[in-house]
Design a protein around this motif. Sequence first.
Motif, PDB file in Angstrom:
ATOM      1  N   GLY A   1      -6.785  -3.504  -5.705  1.00  0.00           N
ATOM      2  CA  GLY A   1      -8.143  -3.007  -5.348  1.00  0.00           C
ATOM      3  C   GLY A   1      -8.696  -3.770  -6.872  1.00  0.00           C
ATOM      4  O   GLY A   1      -9.851  -2.595  -7.165  1.00  0.00           O
ATOM      5  N   ASP A   2      -8.847  -4.305  -7.678  1.00  0.00           N
ATOM      6  CA  ASP A   2      -8.576  -4.223  -8.845  1.00  0.00           C
ATOM      7  C   ASP A   2     -10.045  -5.329  -9.295  1.00  0.00           C
ATOM      8  O   ASP A   2     -10.608  -5.433 -10.582  1.00  0.00           O
ATOM      9  CB  ASP A   2      -7.890  -4.443  -9.888  1.00  0.00           C
ATOM     10  CG  ASP A   2      -7.123  -6.015 -10.271  1.00  0.00           C
ATOM     11  OD1 ASP A   2      -6.815  -6.485  -9.089  1.00  0.00           O
ATOM     12  OD2 ASP A   2      -6.251  -5.764 -10.970  1.00  0.00           O
TER      13      ASP A   2
ATOM     14  N   LEU B   1       0.304  -1.151  -0.343  1.00  0.00           N
ATOM     15  CA  LEU B   1      -0.073  -0.135  -0.718  1.00  0.00           C
ATOM     16  C   LEU B   1       0.412   1.183  -0.330  1.00  0.00           C
ATOM     17  O   LEU B   1      -0.030   2.529   0.613  1.00  0.00           O
ATOM     18  CB  LEU B   1      -1.301  -0.001   1.586  1.00  0.00           C
ATOM     19  CG  LEU B   1      -2.108  -0.776   1.357  1.00  0.00           C
ATOM     20  CD1 LEU B   1      -2.902  -1.403   2.339  1.00  0.00           C
ATOM     21  CD2 LEU B   1      -3.099  -0.548  -0.076  1.00  0.00           C
ATOM     22  N   HIS B   2       2.072   1.391  -0.060  1.00  0.00           N
ATOM     23  CA  HIS B   2       3.386   2.535  -0.299  1.00  0.00           C
ATOM     24  C   HIS B   2       3.125   2.768   1.213  1.00  0.00           C
ATOM     25  O   HIS B   2       3.370   3.852   1.160  1.00  0.00           O
ATOM     26  CB  HIS B   2       3.170   2.977  -1.726  1.00  0.00           C
ATOM     27  CG  HIS B   2       2.787   2.123  -2.594  1.00  0.00           C
ATOM     28  ND1 HIS B   2       4.025   1.517  -3.193  1.00  0.00           N
ATOM     29  CD2 HIS B   2       2.020   2.337  -3.275  1.00  0.00           C
ATOM     30  CE1 HIS B   2       3.772   1.250  -4.223  1.00  0.00           C
ATOM     31  NE2 HIS B   2       2.315   1.008  -4.351  1.00  0.00           N
TER      32      HIS B   2
ATOM     33  N   ASN C   1      -2.283  -4.974  -8.095  1.00  0.00           N
ATOM     34  CA  ASN C   1      -3.330  -3.892  -7.679  1.00  0.00           C
ATOM     35  C   ASN C   1      -4.799  -4.270  -6.600  1.00  0.00           C
ATOM     36  O   ASN C   1      -4.824  -5.566  -7.216  1.00  0.00           O
ATOM     37  CB  ASN C   1      -4.349  -3.457  -9.398  1.00  0.00           C
ATOM     38  CG  ASN C   1      -4.419  -2.142  -8.971  1.00  0.00           C
ATOM     39  OD1 ASN C   1      -5.745  -1.649  -7.839  1.00  0.00           O
ATOM     40  ND2 ASN C   1      -4.841  -1.392 -10.091  1.00  0.00           N
TER      41      ASN C   1
ATOM     42  N   HIS D   1      -5.216  11.937   2.136  1.00  0.00           N
ATOM     43  CA  HIS D   1      -5.297  11.112   2.098  1.00  0.00           C
ATOM     44  C   HIS D   1      -5.996  10.263   0.936  1.00  0.00           C
ATOM     45  O   HIS D   1      -6.448  11.621   0.472  1.00  0.00           O
ATOM     46  CB  HIS D   1      -5.298   9.724   3.077  1.00  0.00           C
ATOM     47  CG  HIS D   1      -6.444   9.858   3.205  1.00  0.00           C
ATOM     48  ND1 HIS D   1      -7.172  11.203   5.039  1.00  0.00           N
ATOM     49  CD2 HIS D   1      -7.495   9.599   3.131  1.00  0.00           C
ATOM     50  CE1 HIS D   1      -7.911  10.574   4.601  1.00  0.00           C
ATOM     51  NE2 HIS D   1      -9.267   9.510   3.943  1.00  0.00           N
ATOM     52  N   HIS D   2      -5.538   9.623   0.192  1.00  0.00           N
ATOM     53  CA  HIS D   2      -6.999   8.607  -0.252  1.00  0.00           C
ATOM     54  C   HIS D   2      -7.323   7.572   0.103  1.00  0.00           C
ATOM     55  O   HIS D   2      -6.129   7.343   0.584  1.00  0.00           O
ATOM     56  CB  HIS D   2      -6.502   9.303  -1.790  1.00  0.00           C
ATOM     57  CG  HIS D   2      -5.555   8.410  -1.992  1.00  0.00           C
ATOM     58  ND1 HIS D   2      -4.166   8.724  -3.010  1.00  0.00           N
ATOM     59  CD2 HIS D   2      -5.744   7.029  -2.768  1.00  0.00           C
ATOM     60  CE1 HIS D   2      -3.475   7.593  -3.470  1.00  0.00           C
ATOM     61  NE2 HIS D   2      -4.497   6.254  -2.937  1.00  0.00           N
TER      62      HIS D   2
ATOM     63  N   PHE E   1      -9.241  -1.982  -1.338  1.00  0.00           N
ATOM     64  CA  PHE E   1      -8.338  -3.321  -1.536  1.00  0.00           C
ATOM     65  C   PHE E   1      -8.907  -4.737  -1.110  1.00  0.00           C
ATOM     66  O   PHE E   1     -10.269  -5.201  -0.538  1.00  0.00           O
ATOM     67  CB  PHE E   1      -7.837  -3.383   0.121  1.00  0.00           C
ATOM     68  CG  PHE E   1      -6.331  -4.743   0.628  1.00  0.00           C
ATOM     69  CD1 PHE E   1      -5.277  -4.076   0.083  1.00  0.00           C
ATOM     70  CD2 PHE E   1      -7.125  -5.499   0.730  1.00  0.00           C
ATOM     71  CE1 PHE E   1      -4.071  -4.927   0.800  1.00  0.00           C
ATOM     72  CE2 PHE E   1      -5.723  -6.555   1.237  1.00  0.00           C
ATOM     73  CZ  PHE E   1      -4.219  -6.321   0.938  1.00  0.00           C
TER      74      PHE E   1
ATOM     75  N   GLU F   1     -11.085  -0.815   2.916  1.00  0.00           N
ATOM     76  CA  GLU F   1     -10.667   1.171   2.332  1.00  0.00           C
ATOM     77  C   GLU F   1      -9.456   1.302   3.054  1.00  0.00           C
ATOM     78  O   GLU F   1      -9.888   1.090   4.415  1.00  0.00           O
ATOM     79  CB  GLU F   1     -11.896   1.971   2.746  1.00  0.00           C
ATOM     80  CG  GLU F   1     -13.079   1.544   1.429  1.00  0.00           C
ATOM     81  CD  GLU F   1     -14.026   2.409   1.508  1.00  0.00           C
ATOM     82  OE1 GLU F   1     -14.423   3.212   2.647  1.00  0.00           O
ATOM     83  OE2 GLU F   1     -15.117   2.849   0.575  1.00  0.00           O
TER      84      GLU F   1
ATOM     85  N   GLN G   1      -7.743   3.868   0.127  1.00  0.00           N
ATOM     86  CA  GLN G   1      -7.034   2.777  -1.051  1.00  0.00           C
ATOM     87  C   GLN G   1      -8.121   1.564  -1.191  1.00  0.00           C
ATOM     88  O   GLN G   1      -7.963   1.018  -0.122  1.00  0.00           O
ATOM     89  CB  GLN G   1      -5.944   2.409  -1.293  1.00  0.00           C
ATOM     90  CG  GLN G   1      -5.506   1.376  -1.849  1.00  0.00           C
ATOM     91  CD  GLN G   1      -5.556   1.229  -3.426  1.00  0.00           C
ATOM     92  OE1 GLN G   1      -5.015   2.315  -4.450  1.00  0.00           O
ATOM     93  NE2 GLN G   1      -6.316   0.258  -4.225  1.00  0.00           N
TER      94      GLN G   1
ATOM     95  N   VAL H   1      -4.270   6.370   2.433  1.00  0.00           N
ATOM     96  CA  VAL H   1      -2.625   6.187   2.665  1.00  0.00           C
ATOM     97  C   VAL H   1      -2.398   7.336   1.548  1.00  0.00           C
ATOM     98  O   VAL H   1      -3.097   8.196   1.620  1.00  0.00           O
ATOM     99  CB  VAL H   1      -2.647   4.877   0.913  1.00  0.00           C
ATOM    100  CG1 VAL H   1      -3.486   3.519   0.791  1.00  0.00           C
ATOM    101  CG2 VAL H   1      -3.475   5.283  -0.898  1.00  0.00           C
TER     102      VAL H   1
END
Length: 297
Positions: free
Chosen positions: A215-216, A95-96, A213, A111-112, A116, A292, A114, A295
């Motif tokens: 969350g794809d 998640l960096h 990815n 933040h945004h 998951f 969610e 992400q 990140v």
Amino acid sequence: MKAHLLHNPKAGDQEHSEAALMKKISDQQIKCTYSSAKKNWCREISPDTDFVIIAGGDGTIRKVILEFLSGKAGERRYPLALLPMGTANNISRSLHVTGEEEDIIASWHKHHIQPFDIGTIAGFHEEMFFLESFGFGIFPVLMEAMKQLEEPDEPEEKIKLALVMLHDIIDNYHAQECKLEIDGVDYSGHYLMAEIMNIRSIGPGLNLNGDANVGDGEMEIVLLGEDKRKSFSAYIKDRIASSAHKDYDLPVIKGKNIRISWGDEHAHIDDELIRSRDGKSYIVSILKRELEFLVPA
């Protein structure tokens, strides 16, 4: 902002104590309450909490999230923030979320979110979930071998020991028959490893799924065949000599619906060692309730 901290008090050192973490969080003007992730915390989160912080390693993250998935912590889905304090921290790195704790905490203001994915596995006595990976072959063999040893206290030494043991396992493990179907296409064969992954890395911080990815809505299936044994062994030998998190290029197939069986009993779900029955098929798909994470923007 109002947060609730779920903390593994056994993770890290004095700088990662309850008091030290709560001060770092309050210094960023975040109102925070505390629970030990080792105790029964499920009814301690206030309904007006904006997000939940998990402080610990991959095992602590998994334990907390399974409690949310079970409904024991209520039905509300809180955004999650991570303070990585484990050995490999595979989930956080995917998640960096890396660097100094003060910088990570400060990033929560800008933040945004992400999404998951959560993997589900049918074929056991009950539905099972995974965040990182579900797999067979050399990594569960490594997990079993590590359980027999007294592990070093320092994370760097623990990772190095795991890499040394993995190198030996790669050279000696017999490739197993794997029956594998991904979205209706047959990929069966003999492999040293078959990992159904959602994140970039596995085990002792090995980046085997660099394009992940999280969350794809798809998983990546990573396969290690006999033709890659020598090169993968050389990669591990290089990792033993260097602490750099280099990627290793293995065949990766993306998919949403996977059916898999393996030729021996060595299997794992995230950091949990399990036993697979010879010839038993497991069906893997994506749970329609992704997590969610907060990140860095």
